[in-house]
Design a protein around this motif. Structure first.
Motif, PDB file in Angstrom:
ATOM      1  N   PRO A   9     -16.121   1.962  11.633  1.00 27.21           N
ATOM      2  CA  PRO A   9     -14.738   1.865  11.155  1.00 27.21           C
ATOM      3  C   PRO A   9     -14.264   3.100  10.402  1.00 27.21           C
ATOM      4  O   PRO A   9     -13.117   3.526  10.553  1.00 27.21           O
ATOM      5  CB  PRO A   9     -14.763   0.631  10.244  1.00 27.21           C
ATOM      6  CG  PRO A   9     -15.907  -0.184  10.732  1.00 27.21           C
ATOM      7  CD  PRO A   9     -16.924   0.801  11.221  1.00 27.21           C
ATOM      8  N   GLU A  10     -15.152   3.682   9.607  1.00 21.65           N
ATOM      9  CA  GLU A  10     -14.765   4.862   8.833  1.00 21.65           C
ATOM     10  C   GLU A  10     -14.443   6.038   9.755  1.00 21.65           C
ATOM     11  O   GLU A  10     -13.541   6.829   9.467  1.00 21.65           O
ATOM     12  CB  GLU A  10     -15.883   5.241   7.856  1.00 21.65           C
ATOM     13  CG  GLU A  10     -16.027   4.290   6.685  1.00 21.65           C
ATOM     14  CD  GLU A  10     -14.773   4.256   5.814  1.00 21.65           C
ATOM     15  OE1 GLU A  10     -14.149   5.324   5.618  1.00 21.65           O
ATOM     16  OE2 GLU A  10     -14.408   3.165   5.326  1.00 21.65           O
ATOM     17  N   THR A  59      -3.663   2.666   7.011  1.00 18.50           N
ATOM     18  CA  THR A  59      -4.675   2.507   8.056  1.00 18.50           C
ATOM     19  C   THR A  59      -5.885   1.750   7.537  1.00 18.50           C
ATOM     20  O   THR A  59      -6.404   0.827   8.180  1.00 18.50           O
ATOM     21  CB  THR A  59      -5.108   3.877   8.600  1.00 18.50           C
ATOM     22  OG1 THR A  59      -3.969   4.571   9.094  1.00 18.50           O
ATOM     23  CG2 THR A  59      -6.131   3.723   9.721  1.00 18.50           C
ATOM     24  N   ARG A  60      -6.341   2.124   6.357  1.00 22.47           N
ATOM     25  CA  ARG A  60      -7.510   1.465   5.764  1.00 22.47           C
ATOM     26  C   ARG A  60      -7.216  -0.005   5.482  1.00 22.47           C
ATOM     27  O   ARG A  60      -8.083  -0.874   5.686  1.00 22.47           O
ATOM     28  CB  ARG A  60      -7.911   2.201   4.483  1.00 22.47           C
ATOM     29  CG  ARG A  60      -9.251   1.755   3.907  1.00 22.47           C
ATOM     30  CD  ARG A  60      -9.666   2.668   2.773  1.00 22.47           C
ATOM     31  NE  ARG A  60      -9.947   4.028   3.243  1.00 22.47           N
ATOM     32  CZ  ARG A  60     -11.077   4.382   3.850  1.00 22.47           C
ATOM     33  NH1 ARG A  60     -12.030   3.491   4.053  1.00 22.47           N
ATOM     34  NH2 ARG A  60     -11.252   5.623   4.247  1.00 22.47           N
ATOM     35  N   GLU A  87      -3.503   7.129   5.235  1.00 25.75           N
ATOM     36  CA  GLU A  87      -4.863   6.616   5.060  1.00 25.75           C
ATOM     37  C   GLU A  87      -4.850   5.244   4.390  1.00 25.75           C
ATOM     38  O   GLU A  87      -5.606   4.342   4.784  1.00 25.75           O
ATOM     39  CB  GLU A  87      -5.714   7.580   4.235  1.00 25.75           C
ATOM     40  CG  GLU A  87      -7.147   7.066   4.063  1.00 25.75           C
ATOM     41  CD  GLU A  87      -8.048   8.040   3.324  1.00 25.75           C
ATOM     42  OE1 GLU A  87      -9.182   7.656   3.003  1.00 25.75           O
ATOM     43  OE2 GLU A  87      -7.603   9.184   3.069  1.00 25.75           O
ATOM     44  N   ARG A  88      -3.999   5.056   3.371  1.00 29.07           N
ATOM     45  CA  ARG A  88      -3.955   3.766   2.683  1.00 29.07           C
ATOM     46  C   ARG A  88      -3.560   2.649   3.641  1.00 29.07           C
ATOM     47  O   ARG A  88      -4.168   1.574   3.655  1.00 29.07           O
ATOM     48  CB  ARG A  88      -2.978   3.820   1.498  1.00 29.07           C
ATOM     49  CG  ARG A  88      -3.382   4.770   0.399  1.00 29.07           C
ATOM     50  CD  ARG A  88      -2.654   4.470  -0.902  1.00 29.07           C
ATOM     51  NE  ARG A  88      -1.209   4.471  -0.765  1.00 29.07           N
ATOM     52  CZ  ARG A  88      -0.431   5.556  -0.853  1.00 29.07           C
ATOM     53  NH1 ARG A  88      -0.983   6.754  -1.048  1.00 29.07           N
ATOM     54  NH2 ARG A  88       0.888   5.478  -0.753  1.00 29.07           N
ATOM     55  N   THR A 101       0.827  -1.210   0.000  1.00 33.67           N
ATOM     56  CA  THR A 101       0.000   0.000   0.000  1.00 33.67           C
ATOM     57  C   THR A 101       0.857   1.255   0.000  1.00 33.67           C
ATOM     58  O   THR A 101       0.415   2.312  -0.436  1.00 33.67           O
ATOM     59  CB  THR A 101      -0.935   0.025   1.216  1.00 33.67           C
ATOM     60  OG1 THR A 101      -0.159   0.136   2.412  1.00 33.67           O
ATOM     61  CG2 THR A 101      -1.791  -1.227   1.291  1.00 33.67           C
ATOM     62  N   ILE A 145     -10.964   5.289  11.206  1.00 35.13           N
ATOM     63  CA  ILE A 145      -9.936   5.484  10.183  1.00 35.13           C
ATOM     64  C   ILE A 145      -9.681   6.973   9.964  1.00 35.13           C
ATOM     65  O   ILE A 145      -8.533   7.407   9.844  1.00 35.13           O
ATOM     66  CB  ILE A 145     -10.355   4.802   8.862  1.00 35.13           C
ATOM     67  CG1 ILE A 145     -10.322   3.281   9.026  1.00 35.13           C
ATOM     68  CG2 ILE A 145      -9.440   5.234   7.710  1.00 35.13           C
ATOM     69  CD1 ILE A 145     -10.926   2.519   7.870  1.00 35.13           C
ATOM     70  N   GLU A 170     -11.274  -6.062  10.268  1.00 38.48           N
ATOM     71  CA  GLU A 170     -12.727  -6.079  10.156  1.00 38.48           C
ATOM     72  C   GLU A 170     -13.252  -7.342   9.484  1.00 38.48           C
ATOM     73  O   GLU A 170     -14.418  -7.697   9.651  1.00 38.48           O
ATOM     74  CB  GLU A 170     -13.213  -4.854   9.374  1.00 38.48           C
ATOM     75  CG  GLU A 170     -13.123  -3.544  10.139  1.00 38.48           C
ATOM     76  CD  GLU A 170     -14.081  -3.495  11.324  1.00 38.48           C
ATOM     77  OE1 GLU A 170     -15.241  -3.943  11.185  1.00 38.48           O
ATOM     78  OE2 GLU A 170     -13.660  -3.023  12.397  1.00 38.48           O
ATOM     79  N   PHE A 175      -7.140  -1.928   8.927  1.00 34.71           N
ATOM     80  CA  PHE A 175      -8.482  -2.082   9.467  1.00 34.71           C
ATOM     81  C   PHE A 175      -9.307  -3.051   8.627  1.00 34.71           C
ATOM     82  O   PHE A 175     -10.164  -3.768   9.157  1.00 34.71           O
ATOM     83  CB  PHE A 175      -9.181  -0.721   9.555  1.00 34.71           C
ATOM     84  CG  PHE A 175      -8.970  -0.043  10.876  1.00 34.71           C
ATOM     85  CD1 PHE A 175      -9.918  -0.123  11.875  1.00 34.71           C
ATOM     86  CD2 PHE A 175      -7.804   0.656  11.131  1.00 34.71           C
ATOM     87  CE1 PHE A 175      -9.713   0.490  13.105  1.00 34.71           C
ATOM     88  CE2 PHE A 175      -7.584   1.269  12.353  1.00 34.71           C
ATOM     89  CZ  PHE A 175      -8.540   1.192  13.348  1.00 34.71           C
ATOM     90  N   GLY A 176      -9.047  -3.098   7.334  1.00 35.94           N
ATOM     91  CA  GLY A 176      -9.739  -4.059   6.482  1.00 35.94           C
ATOM     92  C   GLY A 176      -9.428  -5.490   6.881  1.00 35.94           C
ATOM     93  O   GLY A 176     -10.310  -6.364   6.884  1.00 35.94           O
ATOM     94  N   ALA A 225      -5.819   7.868  10.679  1.00 34.03           N
ATOM     95  CA  ALA A 225      -4.988   8.003   9.489  1.00 34.03           C
ATOM     96  C   ALA A 225      -4.062   9.228   9.522  1.00 34.03           C
ATOM     97  O   ALA A 225      -2.879   9.108   9.171  1.00 34.03           O
ATOM     98  CB  ALA A 225      -5.863   8.028   8.240  1.00 34.03           C
TER      99      ALA A 225
END
Length: 206
Positions: free
Chosen positions: A188-189, A103-104, A100-101, A89, A192, A111, A107-108, A196
């Motif tokens: 989650p959003e 962190t996302r 952000e990339r 990423t 993030i 989750e 978390f993906g 992030a």
């Protein structure tokens, strides 16, 4: 005249017939190991217990992996594999958006129930046992943090990668392992969006 009594199987290294009995034996043992470590933790898991769950002789577990610590390391490597894709990423775009990339992506992984369950087993074992923690640290350092650091064209890249990881691991521990509210049930959003920028600062700020 009676048939000859088969010679008793010797202890130790399994015979070629045993090791070749199934091409998937190694994977069956790994799956059993992940199940045992997840349910019992590192301390209470034994090679004999793994063998029983896998339906094989304990000698086969030793043959493929060696000690319990080595079985754990192999199981961790498989279970942690999705998270090890995180360094890619960093390369997917400019450094301005790497926080952000990353962190996302992390978390993906957490989750997703399919990847969260084995990760929980790994983290819980690492928290409660030094041998398990050593395996976890080695995997994190060599397979994840150093690969991320190599992509950062900034001073102190390894320290920055470790600080970013500490931020993400800390949040994951509180949200998914300890389940502290309101973080555990927050959208989650929303999480993030708040985390992030901090990760971004660790990785790229002056």
């Amino acid at each position: 005249m009676t048939a000859a009594t088969p010679a008793p199987r010797r202890r130790g290294r399994p015979s070629r017939t045993e090791t070749a009995a199934s091409p998937a034996t190694r994977e069956v043992i790994l799956a059993a190991a992940r199940e045992e470590f997840s349910e019992r933790g590192y301390e209470k898991t034994s090679v004999r217990g793994i063998a029983k769950t896998a339906g094989v002789d304990p000698a086969l577990v030793h043959h493929y992996f060696g000690t319990k610590e080595q079985v754990f390391e192999a199981a961790v490597a498989v279970a942690f594999a999705p998270a090890l894709e995180a360094p890619s990423t960093v390369e997917e775009g400019p450094l301005e958006g790497v926080g952000e990339r990353l962190t996302r992506f992390i978390f993906g992984v957490w989750e997703n129930p399919a990847t969260r369950t084995p990760l929980l087993a790994i983290v819980r074992s690492a928290v409660n046992n030094e041998s398990a923690a050593a395996v976890f640290r080695r995997l994190i350092a060599t397979q994840l943090l150093r690969r991320i650091a190599r992509q950062l064209e900034v001073p102190d890249p390894e320290l920055r990668a470790e600080l970013a990881a500490a931020q993400l691991v800390g949040v994951a521990m509180l949200r998914y392992v300890i389940k502290v509210e309101p973080l555990a049930s927050a959208d989650p959003e929303q999480v993030i969006a708040r985390i992030a920028p901090v990760v971004q600062s660790h990785l790229t700020s002056p």
